[in-house]
Design a protein around this motif. Structure first.
Motif, PDB file in Angstrom:
ATOM      1  N   GLU A   1      49.575  42.565 -10.925  1.00 20.60           N
ATOM      2  CA  GLU A   1      49.535  42.863  -9.518  1.00 20.60           C
ATOM      3  C   GLU A   1      48.899  41.718  -8.725  1.00 20.60           C
ATOM      4  N   PHE A   2      47.848  41.093  -9.293  1.00 26.68           N
ATOM      5  CA  PHE A   2      47.134  40.033  -8.569  1.00 26.68           C
ATOM      6  C   PHE A   2      47.439  38.643  -9.103  1.00 26.68           C
ATOM      7  N   GLY A   3      48.429  38.528  -9.959  1.00 29.62           N
ATOM      8  CA  GLY A   3      48.837  37.237 -10.463  1.00 29.62           C
ATOM      9  C   GLY A   3      48.273  36.930 -11.844  1.00 29.62           C
ATOM     10  N   VAL A   4      48.833  35.877 -12.413  1.00 36.51           N
ATOM     11  CA  VAL A   4      48.501  35.524 -13.797  1.00 36.51           C
ATOM     12  C   VAL A   4      47.061  35.046 -13.951  1.00 36.51           C
ATOM     13  N   ASP A   5      46.542  34.311 -12.991  1.00 39.38           N
ATOM     14  CA  ASP A   5      45.158  33.832 -13.109  1.00 39.38           C
ATOM     15  C   ASP A   5      44.175  34.999 -13.126  1.00 39.38           C
ATOM     16  N   SER A   6      44.445  36.002 -12.316  1.00 41.30           N
ATOM     17  CA  SER A   6      43.615  37.199 -12.301  1.00 41.30           C
ATOM     18  C   SER A   6      43.719  37.940 -13.633  1.00 41.30           C
ATOM     19  N   VAL A   8      44.452  36.641 -16.563  1.00 44.61           N
ATOM     20  CA  VAL A   8      43.756  35.847 -17.579  1.00 44.61           C
ATOM     21  C   VAL A   8      42.250  36.072 -17.481  1.00 44.61           C
ATOM     22  N   ALA A   9      41.714  36.036 -16.288  1.00 53.59           N
ATOM     23  CA  ALA A   9      40.277  36.248 -16.096  1.00 53.59           C
ATOM     24  C   ALA A   9      39.863  37.644 -16.557  1.00 53.59           C
ATOM     25  N   ARG A  10      40.673  38.628 -16.217  1.00 54.27           N
ATOM     26  CA  ARG A  10      40.347  40.003 -16.632  1.00 54.27           C
ATOM     27  C   ARG A  10      40.412  40.154 -18.144  1.00 54.27           C
ATOM     28  N   TYR A  11      41.416  39.574 -18.766  1.00 53.51           N
ATOM     29  CA  TYR A  11      41.547  39.637 -20.226  1.00 53.51           C
ATOM     30  C   TYR A  11      40.319  39.025 -20.896  1.00 53.51           C
ATOM     31  N   LYS A  12      39.928  37.850 -20.435  1.00 53.51           N
ATOM     32  CA  LYS A  12      38.770  37.173 -21.027  1.00 53.51           C
ATOM     33  C   LYS A  12      37.503  38.009 -20.859  1.00 53.51           C
ATOM     34  N   ARG A  13      37.359  38.605 -19.686  1.00 55.20           N
ATOM     35  CA  ARG A  13      36.188  39.442 -19.446  1.00 55.20           C
ATOM     36  C   ARG A  13      36.199  40.673 -20.348  1.00 55.20           C
ATOM     37  N   LEU A  14      37.325  41.351 -20.414  1.00 56.65           N
ATOM     38  CA  LEU A  14      37.437  42.529 -21.275  1.00 56.65           C
ATOM     39  C   LEU A  14      37.210  42.170 -22.741  1.00 56.65           C
ATOM     40  N   GLN A  46      54.241  31.787 -15.717  1.00 57.35           N
ATOM     41  CA  GLN A  46      53.243  32.798 -16.063  1.00 57.35           C
ATOM     42  C   GLN A  46      53.149  32.968 -17.577  1.00 57.35           C
ATOM     43  N   ALA A  47      54.294  32.946 -18.248  1.00 64.38           N
ATOM     44  CA  ALA A  47      54.307  33.070 -19.707  1.00 64.38           C
ATOM     45  C   ALA A  47      53.554  31.914 -20.354  1.00 64.38           C
ATOM     46  N   ILE A  48      53.761  30.718 -19.830  1.00 63.37           N
ATOM     47  CA  ILE A  48      53.061  29.543 -20.365  1.00 63.37           C
ATOM     48  C   ILE A  48      51.556  29.702 -20.173  1.00 63.37           C
ATOM     49  N   ARG A  49      51.140  30.135 -19.016  1.00 60.71           N
ATOM     50  CA  ARG A  49      49.702  30.315 -18.748  1.00 60.71           C
ATOM     51  C   ARG A  49      49.094  31.349 -19.698  1.00 60.71           C
ATOM     52  N   ILE A  50      49.803  32.439 -19.936  1.00 61.53           N
ATOM     53  CA  ILE A  50      49.321  33.483 -20.838  1.00 61.53           C
ATOM     54  C   ILE A  50      49.204  32.936 -22.263  1.00 61.53           C
ATOM     55  N   LEU A  51      50.190  32.179 -22.705  1.00 65.20           N
ATOM     56  CA  LEU A  51      50.145  31.613 -24.055  1.00 65.20           C
ATOM     57  C   LEU A  51      49.046  30.561 -24.195  1.00 65.20           C
ATOM     58  N   GLU A  52      48.849  29.763 -23.169  1.00 62.43           N
ATOM     59  CA  GLU A  52      47.761  28.775 -23.219  1.00 62.43           C
ATOM     60  C   GLU A  52      46.417  29.475 -23.360  1.00 62.43           C
TER      61      GLU A  52
END
Length: 109
Positions: A1-6, A8-14, A46-52
């Protein structure tokens, strides 16, 4: 909903806050699958960012490098694709798909 950077940040935090609880699947393949689905929908950046991001947690994975190579290939980013295919071969020297694509791209495996 808030984009890939958001995301990624949420995943790392969780991951940092709840991994020890076992509530979520932080395995390599669940994130690889998300990236695959994004790529299929044409959301390759977005897929590339998620994989990185996933590679930060699984640096030895040749599967992540292969997926990244294929996405760069799909985007017409030949040099990046070649580099990633070569990285796959560094980690998994017998990978036939990476060897074949390098040859098709006119690069030495």
């Amino acid at each position: 909903e808030f984009g890939v950077d958001s995301a990624v940040a949420r995943y790392k935090r969780l991951r940092a806050e709840t991994m020890h609880l076992g509530r979520y699947n932080f395995g390599e393949w669940s994130i690889n699958e998300l990236a695959r689905r994004l790529g299929e929908r044409g959301e390759t950046a977005q897929a590339i960012r998620i994989l990185e991001m996933n590679q930060e947690f699984y640096p030895a994975s040749s599967s992540i490098d292969l997926a990244l190579a294929q996405l760069h290939d799909q985007r017409g980013e030949r040099d990046k694709a070649i580099s990633r295919y070569r990285t796959v071969l560094t980690k998994q020297p017998q990978n036939r798909m990476a060897r074949r694509r390098l040859t098709e791209l006119g690069a030495t495996p």
